[in-house]
Design an enzyme around this catalytic site. Structure first.
Site, PDB file in Angstrom:
ATOM      1  N   LYS A 245       0.596  -1.613  -0.572  1.00  0.00           N
ATOM      2  CA  LYS A 245       0.372   0.073   0.032  1.00  0.00           C
ATOM      3  C   LYS A 245       1.022   1.039   0.143  1.00  0.00           C
ATOM      4  O   LYS A 245       2.234   1.210   1.239  1.00  0.00           O
ATOM      5  CB  LYS A 245      -1.033  -0.292   1.232  1.00  0.00           C
ATOM      6  CG  LYS A 245      -2.469   1.115   1.360  1.00  0.00           C
ATOM      7  CD  LYS A 245      -2.745   0.846   2.505  1.00  0.00           C
ATOM      8  CE  LYS A 245      -4.198   2.081   2.904  1.00  0.00           C
ATOM      9  NZ  LYS A 245      -5.160   1.304   3.186  1.00  0.00           N
ATOM     10  N   GLU A 326     -18.509  -5.755  11.276  1.00  0.00           N
ATOM     11  CA  GLU A 326     -19.469  -4.279  11.613  1.00  0.00           C
ATOM     12  C   GLU A 326     -20.388  -4.973  13.212  1.00  0.00           C
ATOM     13  O   GLU A 326     -20.933  -5.093  14.246  1.00  0.00           O
ATOM     14  CB  GLU A 326     -20.085  -3.718  11.162  1.00  0.00           C
ATOM     15  CG  GLU A 326     -19.792  -1.973  10.423  1.00  0.00           C
ATOM     16  CD  GLU A 326     -19.237  -2.805   9.367  1.00  0.00           C
ATOM     17  OE1 GLU A 326     -18.130  -2.159   8.999  1.00  0.00           O
ATOM     18  OE2 GLU A 326     -18.534  -3.856   8.684  1.00  0.00           O
ATOM     19  N   ARG A 354     -24.851  -2.078   8.564  1.00  0.00           N
ATOM     20  CA  ARG A 354     -24.470  -3.576   8.265  1.00  0.00           C
ATOM     21  C   ARG A 354     -24.517  -4.616   9.189  1.00  0.00           C
ATOM     22  O   ARG A 354     -24.943  -5.790   8.729  1.00  0.00           O
ATOM     23  CB  ARG A 354     -23.045  -3.286   7.608  1.00  0.00           C
ATOM     24  CG  ARG A 354     -22.655  -2.147   6.662  1.00  0.00           C
ATOM     25  CD  ARG A 354     -21.597  -2.542   6.187  1.00  0.00           C
ATOM     26  NE  ARG A 354     -21.579  -3.574   5.026  1.00  0.00           N
ATOM     27  CZ  ARG A 354     -19.919  -4.418   4.531  1.00  0.00           C
ATOM     28  NH1 ARG A 354     -19.405  -4.021   5.053  1.00  0.00           N
ATOM     29  NH2 ARG A 354     -19.836  -5.679   3.279  1.00  0.00           N
TER      30      ARG A 354
END
Length: 595
Positions: A245, A326, A354
């Site tokens: 990244k 979540e 969610r």
């Protein structure tokens, strides 16, 4: 040397030699850095998938072959390679290019998801459709990060994909060891072992999937070879690509927090701004936890973005990162509450959607004392339709026993947080927007637990301000005062349940209006209107909020303007409503006199 501007689509890319294809990578990285520095955006994730994206479009024939990007914020390179290089200058600006895949932009953008862990389910559905319709000439490719594999939905999909060896799906696992921060959990440990060569059989193979890798995700030819081999197998395959990244941009590579996951536009960096809502919450929670050893904090792979960094530094044993999960976060919080601690679950408002079932059935049904802190509530703007936090007030109003606060400034945020954590007989929630917390807005009076922010000379309009709309409502009150209209502006602070004192105050006014930066359907205004209808049928109540539709990306100001939530729009609408009400009352009086 090929020039990036010459790549008008994947066919141009496929025509290049391997050497020429490699020469595009540094050009793409320069363009990404320049664009994200100017406009803001997800820089680190895109720097990490440059070679991977090139390889994907050299092997697969989009749009016939479907390339699905999990989360979608790492699709900038995909957009460049599919003919949108010039449009990248408009990234995340109103009317410009979306920061996520957008079907309105290109036939190469298949799905518009910007929530994690979903692409494998899309892939399973597309592969099933191909099989049912006899389409054997096209591939289904899902690009999913190691962070997204911490989400349960990804494993629900893999469970189904692996059970059908006759349905080909190419799962490209983009493994950079991070979501925002380093990836949490046992899956991350297994991938680390695979990268290090410490295991001989991948977990995916135990499920029945073919596995190829680890492959250097920055070696275009190596990735191309692995992808072609995967296609030739004609079955579900995981191609494990190891990437970095922030690759190729030294400041990103050296940023330990999130590798420049998301950067702000240069124009948005203003010295002297008030502290952000997020930082105010984070600091206050860390202080509160020093006095309350039973307080724990839960994050779903977003420790620093939700403001929990300081809490983690001061109370490391009391912070829990569950990964991008979540649903698990919410039910685990219920379990923590059952065990005698007070969990504070910090999420972006859009991601609470969610876990609604878990909030309803695992937390609220059990009256568990869990506090939900919803960052990025209301209009977030440039992240687009899926990230505007415009659903939370409507959803939370459905939950029995939940108390909900919408602080208007830093001081009321600190106060609401302490009040929420003090509740031990059921769930609480508080919400705040993205950006600066602004100047404090003091109450001029307190009336029946309502903060009175402004009193007009006459009780014409009662204006109920929700959270961060307080400054807007005060502006409206001043504009209406110039027109001879008296306005009382109140802030309930705790907006669910509707404060009983609001009903009595409303009955003293000719008209009531509510202003919230959330969806109008089922929000605070709808609850207030219902309560006042029960108390006095016929009392005019006007509900101002975000139109109930998916909103185009743009700045917060752009989106509020489009939704009519600006002082000028609201002033005009309230003047019209007051005039209409007066005319109706005069007409009724005239009718009675004639009768």
């Amino acid at each position: 040397m090929p020039h990036l501007e010459e790549i008008r689509g994947p066919e141009d890319l496929r025509a290049l030699s391997p050497h020429a294809a490699r020469e595009l990578a540094p050009q793409i990285r320069r363009l990404l850095v320049d664009t994200c520095t100017a406009n803001g955006g997800h820089l680190g994730p895109n720097l990490g998938v440059v070679e991977l994206s090139i390889a994907l479009h050299r092997v697969f024939h989009s749009p016939r072959d479907k390339i699905l990007w999990d989360t979608g914020h790492q699709a900038y390179v995909h957009k460049i390679l599919t003919g949108r290089t010039e449009a990248l200058a408009t990234l995340r600006r109103a009317g410009g290019m979306s920061g996520y895949p957008s079907r309105a932009e290109s036939e190469h953008d298949v799905i518009e998801n910007s929530h994690a862990s979903t692409s494998l389910s899309w892939a399973d559905g597309l592969a099933r459709a191909n099989a049912l319709l006899g389409r054997s000439d096209r591939a289904v490719v899902a690009v999913v990060g190691d962070g997204a594999l911490t989400g349960g939905m990804a494993w629900e999909a893999l469970n189904n994909i692996a059970a059908a060896p006759e349905r080909p799906v190419v799962v490209v696992l983009n493994d950079n060891g991070r979501s925002y921060a380093p990836t949490a959990g046992a899956v991350a440990g297994h991938l680390a072992d695979l990268r290090a060569g410490n295991v001989t059989r991948a977990l995916f193979e135990n499920l029945g999937l073919a596995y190829a890798g680890p492959v250097d995700g920055h070696d275009i030819e190596a990735v191309e070879t692995a992808l072609r081999q995967a296609v030739a197998l004609r079955r579900p395959v995981v191609v494990h690509c190891v990437t970095e990244k922030g690759r190729g941009h030294l400041p990103a590579e050296q940023d330990d927090t999130d590798r420049f996951h998301a950067v702000r536009a240069a124009s948005a960096r203003k010295p002297g701004d008030a502290p952000s809502w997020t930082s105010v919450f984070g600091s206050e929670l860390a202080d509160l936890a020093a006095d309350r050893p039973d307080v724990v904090a839960i994050t779903a792979a977003m420790l620093d973005p939700t403001g929990l960094g300081e809490f983690a530094r001061r109370h490391p044993e009391r912070v829990i990162d569950v990964g991008i999960a979540e649903q698990h976060a919410v039910t685990a919080a219920a379990g923590l509450a059952l065990g005698g601690v007070h969990p504070v679950v910090a999420l972006y408002a859009t991601f609470l959607n969610r876990a609604f079932d878990q909030l309803l059935m695992d937390v609220a049904l059990h009256r568990a004392p869990v506090t939900f802190v919803l960052d990025r509530a209301g209009v977030t703007g440039d992240d687009g339709p899926s990230h505007n936090g415009m659903w939370d007030l409507s959803l939370l109003n459905l939950v029995p026993g939940l108390r909900l606060a919408a602080p208007r400034d830093a001081t009321t945020l600190r106060r609401a947080l302490r009040e929420a954590v003090a509740c031990d007989d059921g769930p609480t929630a508080l919400r705040f927007p993205k950006g600066s917390s602004g100047a404090d807005i003091p109450a001029v009076d307190v009336c029946s637990e309502l903060d009175v922010l402004h009193r007009g000379e006459r009780p014409d309009i009662l204006l109920v301000s929700v959270g961060a709309m307080a400054a807007t409502c005060l502006d409206v009150a001043e504009r209406l005062a110039e027109r001879g209209v008296g306005v009382t502006v109140v802030d309930p602070r705790w907006v669910k349940p509707v404060p009983p004192g609001l009903t009595g105050l409303a009955l003293d006014h000719l008209l009531v209006a509510t202003v919230e930066d959330s969806g109008r359907v089922g929000g605070v205004g709808a609850r207030v209107a219902q309560a006042l209808s029960d108390a006095k049928p016929g009392l005019p109540v006007h509900v101002f909020g975000i139109p109930q539709r998916f909103l185009d990306h743009g700045s917060r100001a752009d989106v509020l303007e489009a939704g009519g939530l600006t002082p000028s729009h609201l002033t005009h609408a309230l003047l019209q409503a007051l005039l209409s009400g007066r005319q109706a009352r005069q007409g009724a009086t005239a009718s009675l006199a004639i009768g």
